[in-house]
Write an enzyme that holds these catalytic residues in place. Structure first.
Site, PDB file in Angstrom:
ATOM      1  N   LYS A   1       3.550   7.536   4.856  1.00 61.80           N
ATOM      2  CA  LYS A   1       4.210   6.554   5.717  1.00 61.80           C
ATOM      3  C   LYS A   1       5.331   5.913   4.897  1.00 61.80           C
ATOM      4  O   LYS A   1       5.094   5.007   4.086  1.00 61.80           O
ATOM      5  CB  LYS A   1       3.250   5.464   6.197  1.00 61.80           C
ATOM      6  CG  LYS A   1       2.165   5.966   7.162  1.00 61.80           C
ATOM      7  CD  LYS A   1       0.930   6.395   6.446  1.00 61.80           C
ATOM      8  CE  LYS A   1      -0.179   6.758   7.434  1.00 61.80           C
ATOM      9  NZ  LYS A   1      -1.363   7.300   6.755  1.00 61.80           N
TER      10      LYS A   1
ATOM     11  N   LYS B   1      -5.359   1.145   1.933  1.00 62.65           N
ATOM     12  CA  LYS B   1      -5.471   2.008   0.757  1.00 62.65           C
ATOM     13  C   LYS B   1      -4.768   1.287  -0.390  1.00 62.65           C
ATOM     14  O   LYS B   1      -3.656   1.639  -0.789  1.00 62.65           O
ATOM     15  CB  LYS B   1      -4.808   3.364   0.999  1.00 62.65           C
ATOM     16  CG  LYS B   1      -5.301   4.117   2.253  1.00 62.65           C
ATOM     17  CD  LYS B   1      -4.380   3.896   3.410  1.00 62.65           C
ATOM     18  CE  LYS B   1      -4.638   4.794   4.599  1.00 62.65           C
ATOM     19  NZ  LYS B   1      -5.966   4.848   5.126  1.00 62.65           N
TER      20      LYS B   1
ATOM     21  N   ASP C   1      -7.046  -5.444 -13.464  1.00 65.35           N
ATOM     22  CA  ASP C   1      -6.696  -6.583 -14.319  1.00 65.35           C
ATOM     23  C   ASP C   1      -5.683  -7.468 -13.610  1.00 65.35           C
ATOM     24  O   ASP C   1      -5.790  -7.685 -12.406  1.00 65.35           O
ATOM     25  CB  ASP C   1      -6.222  -6.087 -15.684  1.00 65.35           C
ATOM     26  CG  ASP C   1      -7.360  -5.449 -16.484  1.00 65.35           C
ATOM     27  OD1 ASP C   1      -8.530  -5.768 -16.196  1.00 65.35           O
ATOM     28  OD2 ASP C   1      -7.088  -4.631 -17.373  1.00 65.35           O
TER      29      ASP C   1
ATOM     30  N   HIS D   1       0.636  13.001   5.630  1.00 63.23           N
ATOM     31  CA  HIS D   1      -0.026  11.729   5.829  1.00 63.23           C
ATOM     32  C   HIS D   1       0.786  10.556   5.294  1.00 63.23           C
ATOM     33  O   HIS D   1       0.353   9.407   5.361  1.00 63.23           O
ATOM     34  CB  HIS D   1      -1.404  11.776   5.129  1.00 63.23           C
ATOM     35  CG  HIS D   1      -2.373  10.743   5.580  1.00 63.23           C
ATOM     36  ND1 HIS D   1      -2.873   9.781   4.739  1.00 63.23           N
ATOM     37  CD2 HIS D   1      -2.945  10.515   6.788  1.00 63.23           C
ATOM     38  CE1 HIS D   1      -3.712   9.010   5.388  1.00 63.23           C
ATOM     39  NE2 HIS D   1      -3.779   9.420   6.634  1.00 63.23           N
TER      40      HIS D   1
ATOM     41  N   HIS E   1      -8.375   0.007   7.317  1.00 68.13           N
ATOM     42  CA  HIS E   1      -7.528   1.193   7.197  1.00 68.13           C
ATOM     43  C   HIS E   1      -6.704   1.151   5.914  1.00 68.13           C
ATOM     44  O   HIS E   1      -5.904   2.053   5.657  1.00 68.13           O
ATOM     45  CB  HIS E   1      -6.594   1.303   8.418  1.00 68.13           C
ATOM     46  CG  HIS E   1      -5.949   2.633   8.590  1.00 68.13           C
ATOM     47  ND1 HIS E   1      -4.623   2.867   8.302  1.00 68.13           N
ATOM     48  CD2 HIS E   1      -6.453   3.815   9.013  1.00 68.13           C
ATOM     49  CE1 HIS E   1      -4.340   4.136   8.551  1.00 68.13           C
ATOM     50  NE2 HIS E   1      -5.427   4.735   8.984  1.00 68.13           N
TER      51      HIS E   1
END
Length: 412
Positions: A116, A297, A302, A114, A295
């Site tokens: 990229k 992630k 802080d 998965h 999509h």
């Protein structure tokens, strides 16, 4: 945590959506002098895939070593013409497939490559969540995805380069050239400092680094003092991560989640919404991004810690897939990411409140109990699944058509 290290002196730039990401990657490939390595979960034969195809072909034709790794589940329908157009000019195309096939079908659809990642000449790297498909561009329409990646220069690129070379050499039982290149890369000096950011590459695999990304998340949440903002497309994390978020909110940290409100798969929103009572009652703020499918992630804690990568916060990414994130300690980058996420929350999100949720009932209590224990035990349960070592299958050029064959005969 990952056998890797924090490296100082890096330059990092946030790239939002395909409009910023694709031109920068294609430009880097066009400027490559020696080597291009691309890893991606999805590569489609659309205008974006054709753009990558053209850039890789051009690089190979001028003598650049080009290696492309795709996932067999995420990129299943590339035609012989598409693949042949690459392999015929020397591009090495490899397909990740972690298990045996039966009657041509991949049975293990859970363990996926998965990541990229792009590395060009060992000097520029791209890491993020953006695949090579047209649905990462705004002109795709209402289903265009909102996503993020970063471009990196500096010492951390050397580390990323070593990682992708190792993945090819080990997973593909690679060519002598790659093994020699990996051996040489291990002894190369780090790239010279070019910026102020401190960066670490963190990956997840099914052997030695099974939960490194999640551990970094939990450590950062545990030490946060003022704010936590997490934007994640597929959100159904484990019990321990949920517990750290709830604890942070209860000790006064401003904890905000940006999740899918217009999901590409309805089950995504359903799964995340099962956790809303637990989160909201602890003081976590939940925002649903409603403009189009999310999509991304990404996360920040802080005013200094940030992460961008391929890993969702769900069972697939945290317990099964091969993933890669960069973690950044840099106030300037944190501020840029913060501004982009604030813009999303202000203009494109709906905040979910306790009064928006259905009333508690006997069934909801039972369901909550079951969800609690699923979250608590699923990381252990996934350990029972086969832990396949990465296997890369090289694709050879398709056979040439018989002499005199027409285009129609060849296509048939």
């Amino acid at each position: 945590m990952n056998g890797r290290r924090w490296l100082q002196g890096n330059a990092i730039e946030l790239l939002e959506n395909g409009e910023q990401f694709f031109p920068r990657v294609f430009e880097a490939i066009r400027e490559a002098q020696r080597e291009v390595i691309v890893e991606t979960f999805i590569l489609f034969d659309d205008k974006v895939g054709q753009g990558l195809h053209a850039a890789l072909r051009s690089a190979a034709q001028r003598g650049v070593k080009v290696d492309l790794m795709i996932d067999g589940f995420g990129s299943p329908d590339l035609s012989p013409e598409f693949i042949g157009g690459l392999t015929s000019v020397g591009v090495k195309v490899r397909v990740f497939d972690p298990g045996r096939q039966v009657f041509g079908q991949r049975l293990n659809v859970f363990r996926r490559m998965h990541r990229k990642i792009v590395v060009v000449d060992g000097q520029r790297a791209f890491v993020g969540g953006i695949n090579y498909s047209a649905d990462h561009l705004m002109d795709f329409g209402p289903k265009a995805k909102q996503d993020y990646a970063v471009e990196l220069r500096g010492p951390v690129v050397t580390e990323i380069h070593r990682f992708v070379l190792h993945a090819i050499a080990v997973g593909g039982k690679g060519s002598g050239w790659f093994r020699r290149r990996l051996k040489a890369a291990r002894h190369e000096e780090l790239n010279s400092p070019v910026g102020e950011a401190e960066v670490q590459l963190v990956t997840r695999d099914n052997r030695r680094h099974t939960n490194d990304i999640e551990r970094h998340y939990r450590a950062a949440i545990r030490t946060a003092r003022e704010r936590i903002v997490i934007a994640n497309a597929y959100f159904f994390p484990g019990y321990r991560l949920i517990k750290e978020m709830r604890r942070a909110a209860r000790r006064g940290v401003d904890v905000r989640l940006i999740l899918q409100g217009e999901p590409d798969m309805p089950i995504v929103k359903t799964a995340a919404s099962l956790l809303y009572h637990h989160l909201l009652n602890a003081g976590v703020r939940v925002y649903e991004y409603c403009e189009r499918p999310l999509h991304g992630k990404v996360a920040l804690m802080d005013d200094q810690w940030s992460t961008v990568g391929s890993s969702n916060l769900d069972p697939l990414s945290l317990s099964l897939n091969l993933e890669a994130n960069v973690i950044v300690r840099d106030r300037a980058f944190n501020q840029v990411l913060s501004e982009r996420l604030e813009h999303l929350m202000t203009y494109s999100c709906k905040q979910i409140r306790v009064e928006d949720l259905a009333e508690w009932s006997g069934w909801r209590l039972v369901r909550s109990f079951l969800i609690f224990h699923v979250l608590r035990w699923y990381p252990s349960l996934t350990g029972w699944l086969p832990r396949h070592a990465p296997r890369l299958k090289p694709l050879d050029p398709p056979p040439l058509p018989p002499a005199g064959a027409t285009q129609t005969e060849t296509a048939a």
